[in-house]
Enzyme design. Structure first.
Site, PDB file in Angstrom:
ATOM      1  N   TRP A 103       0.830  -1.216   0.000  1.00 46.37           N
ATOM      2  CA  TRP A 103       0.000   0.000   0.000  1.00 46.37           C
ATOM      3  C   TRP A 103       0.857   1.255   0.000  1.00 46.37           C
ATOM      4  CZ3 TRP A 103      -4.195  -1.552  -1.913  1.00 46.37           C
ATOM      5  CH2 TRP A 103      -4.777  -2.767  -1.523  1.00 46.37           C
ATOM      6  N   ASP A 172      -2.141   6.461   6.006  1.00 44.12           N
ATOM      7  CA  ASP A 172      -3.156   5.529   5.519  1.00 44.12           C
ATOM      8  C   ASP A 172      -3.472   4.593   6.677  1.00 44.12           C
ATOM      9  OD1 ASP A 172      -4.628   3.493   4.404  1.00 44.12           O
ATOM     10  OD2 ASP A 172      -3.165   2.984   2.842  1.00 44.12           O
ATOM     11  N   LYS A 196     -12.413  -2.124   6.163  1.00 42.81           N
ATOM     12  CA  LYS A 196     -11.655  -2.979   7.075  1.00 42.81           C
ATOM     13  C   LYS A 196     -12.219  -2.841   8.492  1.00 42.81           C
ATOM     14  CE  LYS A 196      -8.935  -3.525   3.496  1.00 42.81           C
ATOM     15  NZ  LYS A 196      -7.885  -2.681   3.012  1.00 42.81           N
TER      16      LYS A 196
HETATM   17  C1  PLP Z   1      -7.306  -2.222   1.690  1.00 46.59           C
HETATM   18  C2  PLP Z   1      -6.281  -1.168   1.806  1.00 46.59           C
HETATM   19  C3  PLP Z   1      -6.151  -0.164   0.837  1.00 46.59           C
HETATM   20  C4  PLP Z   1      -6.989  -0.133  -0.429  1.00 46.59           C
HETATM   21  O1  PLP Z   1      -8.272   0.257  -0.129  1.00 46.59           O
HETATM   22  P1  PLP Z   1      -9.342   0.509  -1.284  1.00 46.59           P
HETATM   23  O2  PLP Z   1     -10.480   1.084  -0.490  1.00 46.59           O
HETATM   24  O3  PLP Z   1      -9.639  -0.814  -1.888  1.00 46.59           O
HETATM   25  O4  PLP Z   1      -8.784   1.475  -2.248  1.00 46.59           O
HETATM   26  C5  PLP Z   1      -5.210   0.809   1.030  1.00 46.59           C
HETATM   27  N1  PLP Z   1      -4.430   0.814   2.126  1.00 46.59           N
HETATM   28  C6  PLP Z   1      -4.524  -0.130   3.077  1.00 46.59           C
HETATM   29  C7  PLP Z   1      -3.634  -0.067   4.275  1.00 46.59           C
HETATM   30  C8  PLP Z   1      -5.456  -1.154   2.955  1.00 46.59           C
HETATM   31  O5  PLP Z   1      -5.549  -2.093   3.894  1.00 46.59           O
END
Ligand code: PLP
Length: 361
Positions: A103, A172, A196
């Protein structure tokens, strides 16, 4: 499957059962509107109350004041990979990144595509992203320092957030927002795909410090500007109403049923300890993340062979445990134990893992 499984999916992931029940109960007639939440106007008082409550609860749970906006943007966390540098990095200014996996790498890529002056000041790529770097120097004049607080795929997590002097942090937090309380003021921006830890897919929560908005360039496309969302309470156009509604219910559950983030953190620690203790006391299961960097949310592990891993995932599914296959890019196994996966589910999984080792080890 006739009953609900123990859900260890990485994302979209488990939602709290009381939240699903509440959705079910009020689906046909939301809050005496005579309509479902899927059918009410986003310009109505009914939806206005929902989004305002979601913002209020976010601020209350994270203990943040009016120096911050809480907004909801479509496009997932991935959209934020490009929006953050686009809005917050003036041309020529340096922007710092710490690379801890898939990511982070994607976030770096998007800043590079825009021709930003990207400095990757630390990376754990040398060891297959199995740890969180602790040795780095933040550029004093960086626009911000970006890091991924929890690495969903590799199962690593920052246990103490990086210190960057006066440089704003950007993170993030898709896979661990609301897992514990933390000090928000050093953050210029936090983003999290909801699917998540806080809700369904279809939206990212973005928490942005007001002073950061001064950087937003005038000439960006309207829907890619943070100011478009902050000025209109996320409703410049039709927001993802159902996703925001569900987030609000999850936050209400966190606050009223769990008792806030301190208590959530205590439960999350207990859950993670059960699985890591089992892994550490076994020669059969092997954790893939360095001990000091282990994630409380995504427990990644291997078995002695890929054949056994395939068998493990299949037998687990037959026994009612879903989502234990590792990410397709790394293989192995992964138990995602977000806020909504409760202690009982983790205890049941530990028992299953113990039995599997006895039978196959
Ligand atoms: C799942 C995830 C993403 C991607 O998320 P999307 O909503 O599918 O764009 C980005 N960063 C992390 C840390 C993730 O776990």
């Amino acid at each position: 499957m006739d009953k609900r499984i123990y859900n260890f999916n990485a994302g979209p992931a488990a939602l709290p059962l009381p939240v699903l029940e509440e959705i079910k109960d009020e689906l046909l007639n939301f809050n005496h509107s005579g309509m479902s939440i899927l059918e009410v106007s986003h310009r109505s008082k009914w939806f206005d109350d929902v989004i305002n409550e979601a913002v209020y609860r976010t601020k209350r749970l994270l203990d943040i004041n009016d120096d911050f906006h809480v907004i909801f943007i479509q496009g997932g966390a991935s959209m934020q990979f490009c929006m953050t540098p686009m809005n917050l990095v003036p041309d020529k200014q340096i922007v710092d990144f710490i690379n801890t996996g898939v990511w982070s790498t994607k976030a770096i890529k998007e800043a590079n595509i825009q021709g930003k002056n990207v400095h990757v000041i630390a990376s754990s790529e040398d060891e297959g992203f199995s740890y969180i770097p602790d040795n780095f120097q933040v550029d004093n004049d960086a626009a911000y320092l970006h890091f991924t607080s929890n690495n969903t795929i590799k199962g690593t997590q920052w246990h103490r957030f990086p210190e960057a002097g006066g440089v704003p942090l950007v993170s993030d937090m898709s896979s661990d927002i609301m897992r514990k309380p933390f000090d928000v003021p050093p953050f210029g921006l936090i983003y999290a795909g909801a699917q998540k830890n806080i809700g369904p897919a279809g939206v990212a929560m973005v928490i942005i410090r007001k002073d950061m908005l001064e950087r937003v360039p005038e000439n960006l496309p309207t829907m890619l500007k943070y100011t478009t969302f902050t000025e209109k309470n996320s409703m410049a156009n039709t927001p993802p109403c159902f996703a925001v509604y569900t987030i609000n219910l999850v936050l209400k559950w966190l606050d009223e049923k769990i008792g806030g983030l301190q208590e959530m953190n205590r439960i999350n620690r207990e859950k993670a300890e059960i699985l890591y203790d089992l892994i550490d006391s076994s020669d059969f299961y092997r954790g893939t993340a360095r001990r000091d960097s282990r994630s409380m949310m995504n427990v990644t592990f291997r078995l002695p062979s890929e054949e056994l891993e395939t068998m493990f995932v299949k037998e687990a599914m037959d026994a009612g445990f879903g989502g234990l296959k590792g990410h397709r890019s790394v293989g192995g196994c992964r138990a995602s134990i977000y806020n909504a996966t409760d202690l009982d589910a983790v205890k049941a999984l530990a028992e299953f893992m113990g039995d599997f080792e006895k039978n196959r080890g």
